[in-house]
Write a protein that holds these residues in place. Structure first.
Motif, PDB file in Angstrom:
ATOM      1  N   ASN A   9      65.670  95.052  15.904  1.00  0.00           N
ATOM      2  CA  ASN A   9      66.536  95.008  14.698  1.00  0.00           C
ATOM      3  C   ASN A   9      65.813  95.802  13.749  1.00  0.00           C
ATOM      4  N   VAL A  10      64.547  95.497  13.647  1.00  0.00           N
ATOM      5  CA  VAL A  10      63.543  96.070  12.629  1.00  0.00           C
ATOM      6  C   VAL A  10      63.640  97.828  12.966  1.00  0.00           C
ATOM      7  N   ALA A  11      63.499  98.099  14.190  1.00  0.00           N
ATOM      8  CA  ALA A  11      63.611  99.547  14.548  1.00  0.00           C
ATOM      9  C   ALA A  11      65.104 100.303  13.986  1.00  0.00           C
ATOM     10  N   GLU A  12      65.914  99.592  14.398  1.00  0.00           N
ATOM     11  CA  GLU A  12      67.282 100.119  14.173  1.00  0.00           C
ATOM     12  C   GLU A  12      67.473  99.996  12.579  1.00  0.00           C
ATOM     13  N   VAL A  13      67.118  99.067  11.784  1.00  0.00           N
ATOM     14  CA  VAL A  13      67.480  99.186  10.355  1.00  0.00           C
ATOM     15  C   VAL A  13      66.507 100.329   9.539  1.00  0.00           C
ATOM     16  N   SER A  14      65.301 100.192  10.359  1.00  0.00           N
ATOM     17  CA  SER A  14      64.338 101.176   9.675  1.00  0.00           C
ATOM     18  C   SER A  14      65.060 102.546   9.815  1.00  0.00           C
ATOM     19  N   VAL A  59      67.430  88.907  -0.771  1.00  0.00           N
ATOM     20  CA  VAL A  59      67.868  88.214   0.341  1.00  0.00           C
ATOM     21  C   VAL A  59      67.155  86.845   0.627  1.00  0.00           C
ATOM     22  N   PRO A  60      67.811  85.675   0.553  1.00  0.00           N
ATOM     23  CA  PRO A  60      67.163  84.514   1.067  1.00  0.00           C
ATOM     24  C   PRO A  60      65.990  84.594   2.116  1.00  0.00           C
ATOM     25  N   PRO A  61      65.007  83.891   2.429  1.00  0.00           N
ATOM     26  CA  PRO A  61      64.351  83.837   3.642  1.00  0.00           C
ATOM     27  C   PRO A  61      65.125  83.446   4.734  1.00  0.00           C
ATOM     28  N   GLY A  62      64.904  84.113   5.775  1.00  0.00           N
ATOM     29  CA  GLY A  62      65.487  84.016   7.044  1.00  0.00           C
ATOM     30  C   GLY A  62      65.550  85.242   7.834  1.00  0.00           C
ATOM     31  N   VAL A  63      66.236  85.282   8.582  1.00  0.00           N
ATOM     32  CA  VAL A  63      66.352  86.471   9.744  1.00  0.00           C
ATOM     33  C   VAL A  63      66.709  87.844   8.972  1.00  0.00           C
ATOM     34  N   ASP A  64      67.596  88.022   8.157  1.00  0.00           N
ATOM     35  CA  ASP A  64      67.969  88.962   7.218  1.00  0.00           C
ATOM     36  C   ASP A  64      66.794  89.617   6.500  1.00  0.00           C
ATOM     37  N   LEU A  65      66.173  88.986   5.817  1.00  0.00           N
ATOM     38  CA  LEU A  65      64.992  89.257   4.788  1.00  0.00           C
ATOM     39  C   LEU A  65      64.106  89.860   5.734  1.00  0.00           C
ATOM     40  N   THR A  66      63.693  89.066   6.861  1.00  0.00           N
ATOM     41  CA  THR A  66      62.457  89.518   7.874  1.00  0.00           C
ATOM     42  C   THR A  66      62.696  90.848   8.328  1.00  0.00           C
ATOM     43  N   VAL A  67      63.979  90.942   8.784  1.00  0.00           N
ATOM     44  CA  VAL A  67      64.223  92.409   9.449  1.00  0.00           C
ATOM     45  C   VAL A  67      64.014  93.430   8.406  1.00  0.00           C
ATOM     46  N   ALA A  68      65.029  93.239   7.102  1.00  0.00           N
ATOM     47  CA  ALA A  68      64.833  94.098   6.144  1.00  0.00           C
ATOM     48  C   ALA A  68      63.353  94.588   5.990  1.00  0.00           C
ATOM     49  N   LEU A  69      62.400  93.637   5.463  1.00  0.00           N
ATOM     50  CA  LEU A  69      61.027  93.525   5.178  1.00  0.00           C
ATOM     51  C   LEU A  69      60.581  94.603   6.055  1.00  0.00           C
ATOM     52  N   TYR A  70      60.373  94.038   7.263  1.00  0.00           N
ATOM     53  CA  TYR A  70      59.650  95.031   8.371  1.00  0.00           C
ATOM     54  C   TYR A  70      60.375  96.360   8.402  1.00  0.00           C
ATOM     55  N   ALA A  71      61.543  96.560   8.472  1.00  0.00           N
ATOM     56  CA  ALA A  71      62.097  97.854   8.539  1.00  0.00           C
ATOM     57  C   ALA A  71      61.595  98.710   7.438  1.00  0.00           C
ATOM     58  N   CYS A  72      61.392  97.858   6.132  1.00  0.00           N
ATOM     59  CA  CYS A  72      61.136  98.972   4.985  1.00  0.00           C
ATOM     60  C   CYS A  72      59.533  99.248   5.484  1.00  0.00           C
ATOM     61  N   LEU A  73      58.684  98.465   5.636  1.00  0.00           N
ATOM     62  CA  LEU A  73      57.392  98.391   5.723  1.00  0.00           C
ATOM     63  C   LEU A  73      56.888  99.579   6.815  1.00  0.00           C
ATOM     64  N   ARG A  74      57.679  99.405   7.842  1.00  0.00           N
ATOM     65  CA  ARG A  74      57.544 100.387   8.968  1.00  0.00           C
ATOM     66  C   ARG A  74      57.832 101.914   8.741  1.00  0.00           C
ATOM     67  N   ALA A 134      52.752  99.255  -0.431  1.00  0.00           N
ATOM     68  CA  ALA A 134      53.429  98.849   0.517  1.00  0.00           C
ATOM     69  C   ALA A 134      54.473  97.841  -0.210  1.00  0.00           C
ATOM     70  N   ALA A 135      53.893  96.971  -1.343  1.00  0.00           N
ATOM     71  CA  ALA A 135      54.906  96.081  -1.752  1.00  0.00           C
ATOM     72  C   ALA A 135      54.459  95.658  -3.226  1.00  0.00           C
ATOM     73  N   VAL A 136      55.544  95.394  -4.121  1.00  0.00           N
ATOM     74  CA  VAL A 136      55.497  94.856  -5.171  1.00  0.00           C
ATOM     75  C   VAL A 136      55.712  93.567  -5.366  1.00  0.00           C
ATOM     76  N   LEU A 137      55.025  92.597  -5.291  1.00  0.00           N
ATOM     77  CA  LEU A 137      55.260  90.950  -5.329  1.00  0.00           C
ATOM     78  C   LEU A 137      54.883  90.537  -6.925  1.00  0.00           C
ATOM     79  N   PHE A 138      56.090  89.785  -7.268  1.00  0.00           N
ATOM     80  CA  PHE A 138      55.981  89.291  -8.605  1.00  0.00           C
ATOM     81  C   PHE A 138      55.155  87.945  -8.922  1.00  0.00           C
TER      82      PHE A 138
END
Length: 902
Positions: free
Chosen positions: A385-390, A408-423, A515-519
């Motif tokens: 999923n991470v590779a596909e969204v990336s 996106v609330p913490p969970g599957v969707d946020l995890t996939v989106a986060l790692y897709a963006c980072l990659r 890589a990230a801007v965290l508030f």
């Protein structure tokens, strides 16, 4: 001209000069009379040799008066600069030419003036509003003299895809233009009204002085009419020439910005940053269009000039290596002795686990309110999923360096989106809903994301508030809803497109790329964006793993959003409990137990507020749930001081778990660590002064910690360079806590001044927290530097006394604040009781007596005790008390005002 009517202006600065014109608008041989504010003669009289010339150019409808603080600052013996603030032709007190002057003419005009003045290098330009474009036009034409550029609230490009700001559209409307800008003084008054706080009457009068009468305002109207609204406008080619020329500018640049500007919003700042990526940037939250009036920006400019004076000169490249938006950090994480081959990106374990024996096992789950598992992905599914969204993101133009806001609330969707963006190399912007609507909007707009991925509610807010130009939904939406929300595509559609092949990024991002801007939580002011590089995020993962022994195969209940995102990087099976992540106190014992049982969890992370509610809701916990909690091996809790009695209660619920309360912050998590047993041992110590605060233990793996001793008045020195004022680790010395570690943040996003302050002691991050070491080398946190109470003859740090008060029966949370002028403040205790008080106000005599007694035992004399139904806490943690707000409220109550709600 009546010089005396201009507050803040020395009559010696005002001068007139006749200047031959080479502008295309003027016939050959034309000479114009200019007015300028110029401190050059004053510097000469004082015998001060200027380091260079600061050429200041106003916009519409101001004049050189805007720069008076710069002219004054330039005469300081510590940093003398000649400051020339011009009145553009047809503006201020310069000549009314009777000719419509285009942008190219005004750039030419400025060159004529500097030639007549005989300006030589080094010259630094400063521009505001349309003066920014003109100053940049001069800069590009005079690069042999140029040493730097300063910009405040301006623009050099109007995207064809978006309209100009509404206020300018109105001013350009044929039915309004002449009356609004020339016949009347409406345009001036509206512009002056943008100041925050409002301009004093004498300052407003000074701004109006050159424009009394329609004949004096013709230039104001012409300036508005010369705004290049589209490619057909006569000045559009010149604006484009300046805009594109900036990409090759090789001098230091400083951008100071008022985000509340209805004209030059953050989207124009973003464009400028993309053109001059090495620029230093600082956004002054709460300030607007007239930034130089809203804030005293002269010290920032002259500090920057001084810092660059030795590193740059005319025509040289004085820029430094830049982090995100040119706000490079302290370099704490860049002293990596080993080569880049030792770097393992945050997503490294995803592929390894997917390809190994654990590939078909659960990687991440999220819980439903009924206690069942709502969704779950194996390591193979997560990796795919991470590779596909990336790949899907790359297909819509998201690339290395693009900013993507994840709502996106913490969970599957946020995890996939986060790692897709980072990659992919995209910079993820994580501003959670725990900031509240106002804080969230301010944070996201300030970060200027290119794309926002969000749930429906977030998309509606983004559409209404203009958070991002491109919106992506999490799920597929009906066509009508997609049009209403302005949604381009969905996360699900991106995954499908990526699965079909096509865009597959070959090279990952550079380890030292943002890589990230965290508030931050916003508990001590507006939330700050904290920039992390890929190397720093990886170092955070490694520090957590080594400090707490968390490794692949562990199973984590993530009751706090950051750890929900870090779980897959650690190789842990992660589950998000059923709770409102924007309110940690909504985590119940049942929800925690159900999440633990779902993955047979070994580790849990939850904030102190969440733990309080877990204990409060433990009655009636099913046997299976209690058994799941009893199998826990490790609990981590951070975000605010965790009282020992609270931990003792949690220990009874999790009898096998080792309870740890790491100390850290958004800028460096974690910094130190301590277990419940170590807390209890520290409390039983006999070291004098050791108990003043919360013991947070010793530095974590790879970190160094020290303190910068406080000055006698309770403030920290400006830096640690003064003799005897450097970082120390001796016991009993109270000071600002400093940290150095590979996982310390890179910088504050677009907050150059804040970054400068945090890195003011070379090699260290200044946390703003205050504490001391005991004789065993353990760190004790005593509070925030901003919350120190300076009583007569005493400096009181709040946390130790608050902890003592919270040990009283019937006290839930306590805050110690100061009331009155610094140095003579009265110490006031504000208490939240159990049961809660019906209304805020003075405490009853019995409670007040108990509070005073325990405070006195801690060496603090409390002048007054007040009670509140609930302490004002930050939204994210529900635990950090807003002491500044309480101090203001207590001042009002003690002065006889109605208590109301703090």
């Amino acid at each position: 001209m009546v010089i005396a009517a201009w507050p803040g202006v020395d009559a010696e600065w005002s001068r007139r000069i006749d200047v031959p014109s080479t502008a295309a608008a003027d016939p050959a041989g034309t000479v114009h009379r200019w007015h300028v504010l110029d401190n050059g003669p004053q510097l000469e009289r004082l015998g001060l040799a200027p380091a260079g010339t600061l050429l200041c150019v106003h916009g519409n409808p101001t004049w050189s008066y805007l720069w008076r603080s710069f002219v004054a600052a330039g005469t300081a013996p510590a940093h003398p600069w000649r400051v020339v603030a011009v009145d553009q032709l047809d503006m201020g007190f310069s000549e009314r030419t009777g000719v419509f002057r285009r942008l190219a003419d005004r750039i030419s005009d400025l060159g004529d003036l500097t030639d007549a003045l005989g300006l030589d290098g080094p010259v630094v330009t400063a521009g505001h509003d349309w003066g920014g474009v003109i100053s940049l036009g001069w800069a590009l034409a005079h690069q042999h003299q140029l040493a730097g550029v300063v910009l405040t609230n301006t623009a050099v490009h109007q995207p064809g895809s978006s309209r100009i700001p509404p206020a300018l559209r109105l001013a350009l409307h044929p039915a309004v233009h002449k009356w609004g800008t020339t016949t009347s003084d409406a345009f001036l008054r509206v512009t002056h009204s943008l100041a925050s706080p409002p301009l004093p009457p004498d300052i407003r009068a000074a701004y109006m002085a050159p424009y009394r009468g329609a004949s004096r305002r013709e230039g104001v109207g012409n300036f508005v009419a010369d705004i290049p609204v589209d490619a057909s406008h006569p000045s559009h080619p010149e604006l484009t020439r300046v805009a594109e020329g900036l990409r090759g500018l090789k001098v230091p640049a400083l951008m100071l910005w008022g985000p509340r500007d209805p004209i030059f919003s953050d989207r124009y700042l973003k464009d400028l940053i993309q053109r001059i990526p090495a620029a230093k940037v600082h956004r002054y939250e709460g300030a607007g269009h007239l930034l130089a009036e809203d804030r005293n920006i002269a010290p920032a400019v002259f500090g920057w000039l001084t810092a660059n004076a030795s590193a740059s000169g005319p025509g040289t490249d004085g820029t430094a290596a830049a982090g995100s938006s040119g706000t490079k950090g302290t370099g704490l994480s860049h002293a990596v002795a080993a080569g880049q081959d030792t770097f393992r990106p945050l997503w490294a374990l995803l592929g390894e686990l997917a390809a190994g024996p654990a590939g078909s096992g659960t990687a991440i789950s999220e819980m439903a309110p009924d206690g069942s598992i709502a969704r779950s992905l194996s390591w193979e599914e997560l990796e795919n999923n991470v590779a596909e969204v990336s790949a899907g993101l790359a297909g819509i133009g998201v690339r290395n360096g693009s900013r993507v806001s994840l709502m996106v609330p913490p969970g599957v969707d946020l995890t996939v989106a986060l790692y897709a963006c980072l990659r992919l190399g995209a910079v993820v912007v994580v501003a959670d809903a725990g900031l509240g609507t106002k804080g969230l909007s301010r944070a996201v707009k300030g970060a200027t994301p290119d794309v926002l991925i969000g749930i429906d509610r977030a998309l509606a807010a983004a559409r209404a508030l203009g958070w991002a130009a491109r919106l992506v939904s999490v799920r597929d939406l009906p066509a009508a809803q997609r049009r209403i929300l302005g949604v381009e595509t969905s996360l699900a559609a991106l995954a499908r497109a990526g699965a079909r092949g096509g865009h597959r990024p070959s090279d990952g991002p550079h380890p030292d790329q943002p890589a990230a801007v965290l508030f931050t939580s916003g508990s001590t002011g507006p939330a700050k964006g904290v920039v992390y590089t890929h190397r720093q995020l990886a170092a955070m993962r490694d520090t957590v793993a080594e400090t707490f022994g968390i490794h692949p195969g562990d199973r984590l209940v993530a009751g706090f959003a950051p750890f929900a995102l870090l779980g897959p990087a650690l190789g842990t099976v992660s589950v998000t409990p059923a709770m409102d992540v924007t309110a940690p106190r909504t985590l119940t014992a049942r929800a925690l137990a159900e999440a633990a049982a779902a993955v047979d969890a070994t580790v849990v992370f939850a904030s102190p507020a969440a733990l309080r509610n877990v204990l409060a809701t433990q009655d009636g916990l099913p046997t299976a749930g209690a058994a799941a909690l009893a199998r826990m091996e490790l609990l981590l809790s951070a975000g605010a001081p965790v009282p020992e009695p609270l931990l003792a209660g949690v220990q009874r619920l999790l009898p096998r778990a080792s309870l740890h309360t790491p100390y850290g912050m958004t800028e460096a998590l974690p910094v130190t660590d301590i277990s419940l047993e170590q807390i209890q041992a520290a409390g039983a110590g006999t070291v004098a002064g050791a108990g003043n605060g919360v013991c947070v233990g010793r530095p974590v793996h790879g970190a160094r910690v020290a303190v910068l001793p406080l000055a006698a008045d309770g403030t920290a020195p400006a830096d640690g360079t003064a003799p005897g004022a450097g970082p120390v680790t001796e016991p009993g010395v109270t000071g600002e806590i400093l940290v150095s570690a590979p996982h310390v943040k890179d910088s504050y996003d677009r907050l150059w001044l804040t970054q400068q302050a945090s890195a003011g002691t070379a090699g260290w991050h200044r946390t703003g927290d205050v504490g001391h070491f005991d004789a065993d080398g353990r760190l004790w946190v005593e509070g925030r530097l901003a919350h120190i109470v300076t009583a007569p003859g005493a400096v009181v740090t709040p946390v130790g006394t608050e902890q003592a008060i919270e040990c009283l029966d019937g006290v839930r949370m306590a805050a110690v604040v100061g009331v009155g002028p610094a140095g003579t403040q009265a110490v006031v205790a504000v208490v939240e009781t159990v049961p809660a008080a019906r209304k805020a106000g003075p405490a009853d005599p019995a409670l007040a007596g108990q509070v005073r007694a325990v405070a006195a035992a801690a060496g603090v004399s409390v002048a007054a005790v007040l009670v509140v139904p609930a302490q004002p806490t930050d939204i994210r943690h529900n635990a950090k008390i807003d002491r500044t707000r309480l101090s203001r409220w207590a001042s009002k109550v003690l002065a006889g005002g109605r208590p109301g709600t703090p």
